[in-house]
Design a protein around this motif. Structure first.
Motif, PDB file in Angstrom:
ATOM      1  N   ASN A 139      16.486  93.143  41.822  1.00 22.33           N
ATOM      2  CA  ASN A 139      15.915  92.160  40.888  1.00 22.33           C
ATOM      3  C   ASN A 139      17.046  91.451  40.161  1.00 22.33           C
ATOM      4  OD1 ASN A 139      14.694  90.770  38.722  1.00 22.33           O
ATOM      5  ND2 ASN A 139      13.046  92.288  38.560  1.00 22.33           N
ATOM      6  N   SER A 140      17.035  90.142  40.217  1.00 11.94           N
ATOM      7  CA  SER A 140      17.909  89.315  39.395  1.00 11.94           C
ATOM      8  C   SER A 140      17.110  88.061  39.068  1.00 11.94           C
ATOM      9  CB  SER A 140      19.210  89.004  40.138  1.00 11.94           C
ATOM     10  OG  SER A 140      20.113  88.291  39.306  1.00 11.94           O
ATOM     11  N   GLY A 141      17.760  86.989  38.725  1.00 10.65           N
ATOM     12  CA  GLY A 141      17.011  85.775  38.415  1.00 10.65           C
ATOM     13  C   GLY A 141      17.943  84.623  38.117  1.00 10.65           C
ATOM     14  N   GLU A 149      12.938  81.293  34.319  1.00 10.71           N
ATOM     15  CA  GLU A 149      13.449  82.108  35.425  1.00 10.71           C
ATOM     16  C   GLU A 149      12.761  81.838  36.763  1.00 10.71           C
ATOM     17  OE1 GLU A 149      12.902  86.370  35.133  1.00 10.71           O
ATOM     18  OE2 GLU A 149      14.276  86.749  36.813  1.00 10.71           O
ATOM     19  N   GLN A 151      12.512  83.812  40.006  1.00 16.32           N
ATOM     20  CA  GLN A 151      12.735  85.220  40.309  1.00 16.32           C
ATOM     21  C   GLN A 151      13.561  85.423  41.578  1.00 16.32           C
ATOM     22  OE1 GLN A 151      13.100  88.129  39.278  1.00 16.32           O
ATOM     23  NE2 GLN A 151      11.139  89.208  39.316  1.00 16.32           N
ATOM     24  N   VAL A 152      14.503  86.338  41.487  1.00 23.00           N
ATOM     25  CA  VAL A 152      15.253  86.828  42.654  1.00 23.00           C
ATOM     26  C   VAL A 152      14.849  88.289  42.819  1.00 23.00           C
ATOM     27  CG1 VAL A 152      17.556  87.487  43.452  1.00 23.00           C
ATOM     28  CG2 VAL A 152      17.193  85.232  42.416  1.00 23.00           C
ATOM     29  N   GLN A 248      20.815  86.710  36.034  1.00 20.71           N
ATOM     30  CA  GLN A 248      20.329  87.929  35.375  1.00 20.71           C
ATOM     31  C   GLN A 248      20.956  89.215  35.909  1.00 20.71           C
ATOM     32  OE1 GLN A 248      16.214  88.969  36.286  1.00 20.71           O
ATOM     33  NE2 GLN A 248      15.862  89.563  34.164  1.00 20.71           N
ATOM     34  N   HIS A 250      19.563  92.674  35.795  1.00 24.05           N
ATOM     35  CA  HIS A 250      18.284  93.311  35.460  1.00 24.05           C
ATOM     36  C   HIS A 250      18.490  94.699  34.852  1.00 24.05           C
ATOM     37  CE1 HIS A 250      14.052  94.760  36.403  1.00 24.05           C
ATOM     38  NE2 HIS A 250      13.834  93.584  35.858  1.00 24.05           N
TER      39      HIS A 250
END
Ligand code: MG
Length: 267
Positions: A139-141, A149, A151-152, A248, A250
């Motif tokens: 999870n990142s962003g 955001e 979303q990643v 991000q 996370h």
């Protein structure tokens, strides 16, 4: 007065009123223009424009990046980035292959430069080693203007709530498709983002809009962003000016990597 006289007087009055009204509201040029616009063109030249002339952009300039783009990360250093929480130098990992990887719990990073409306290109890669589930797998962003955001997430064989899956505008807009490449390969996001507008009283007069292509597939189609994209709570949209591009951390050892990040300013 006979009927014929009455009709003539009324007609003259209507004509006089129409003439006065026309004189008051339209110049002869405007009237002529209107007639010209309404008239169906008969010559091809009637519908040809020769200005403004668009600038020339080399789409494959230095390093394969458009010639008018601002390169934010070229794999060599973090010169254009700082940590969001304290503006300190970036502690994320700089890899030999020209990418960077989130350093767990070091915090988000963001560009030093702030932007309004932009075209953004960014590439990201999920980790093949971090195999947690749901929202905790890679999870990142990508945050536009530090707030909104995209979303990643590694969603391959890993379902989660759809307004938080890869390519969502987090907790706001479900992507039109899940277009991820296999885990460990490089994904691309190409984003067209238009910043929101606010009046002097701080009221929003125009929502931000976002279009996202994930690996060339349209997944967000000119979506009107409602506001911030919090984990808990509703979107908020307090007035703001230009903002940084933020990535991000996370905080759960995501192992996400990024490379080849550039923007073209649209305002
Ligand atoms: Mg995220």
């Amino acid at each position: 007065m006979n009927i014929r006289k009455t009709v003539l007087i009324v007609l003259a009055g209507v004509c006089a009123f129409a003439c006065i009204d026309d004189k008051e509201n339209k110049t002869p040029v405007e009237t002529k223009k209107k007639v010209e616009i309404q008239k169906e063109p008969t010559d091809p030249k009637d519908t040809e424009l020769y200005e403004p002339v668009p600038p020339i952009v080399n789409p494959t300039g230095q390093g394969g990046v458009p010639s008018d783009a601002i390169v934010l990360f070229n794999g060599k250093n973090f010169d254009n980035w700082i940590h969001t929480k304290d503006e300190s130098p970036v502690k994320w990992i700089l890899n030999d292959d020209g990418s960077m990887t989130v350093k767990d719990k070091s915090g988000d990073i963001q560009t030093k430069q702030k932007f309004g409306s932009i075209q953004l290109h960014i590439e990201w890669q999920s980790s093949t080693e971090k195999r947690a589930s749901g929202q905790n797998r890679s999870n990142s962003g990508v945050f536009l203007q530090e707030r909104y955001e995209v979303q990643v997430l590694d969603n391959n064989d890993n379902d989660t709530y759809v307004n938080g899956q890869v390519g969502s505008i987090y907790k706001q807009s479900i992507p039109l498709a899940k277009a991820s490449v296999p885990t460990g390969e490089w994904n691309t996001y190409d984003i067209i983002y238009h910043a929101p507008e606010f009046n002097p009283e701080g009221e929003k007069t125009k929502s931000a809009t976002i279009t996202v292509l994930h690996n060339g597939i349209l997944i967000q189609d000119h979506y009107e962003i409602k506001g911030t994209t919090p984990y808990i709570g509703w979107p908020k949209n307090n007035p703001h000016g230009k903002g940084a591009l933020r990535l991000q951390d996370h905080g759960d050892n995501s192992g996400v990597s990024y490379r080849n990040i550039w923007v073209r300013e649209l305002d």
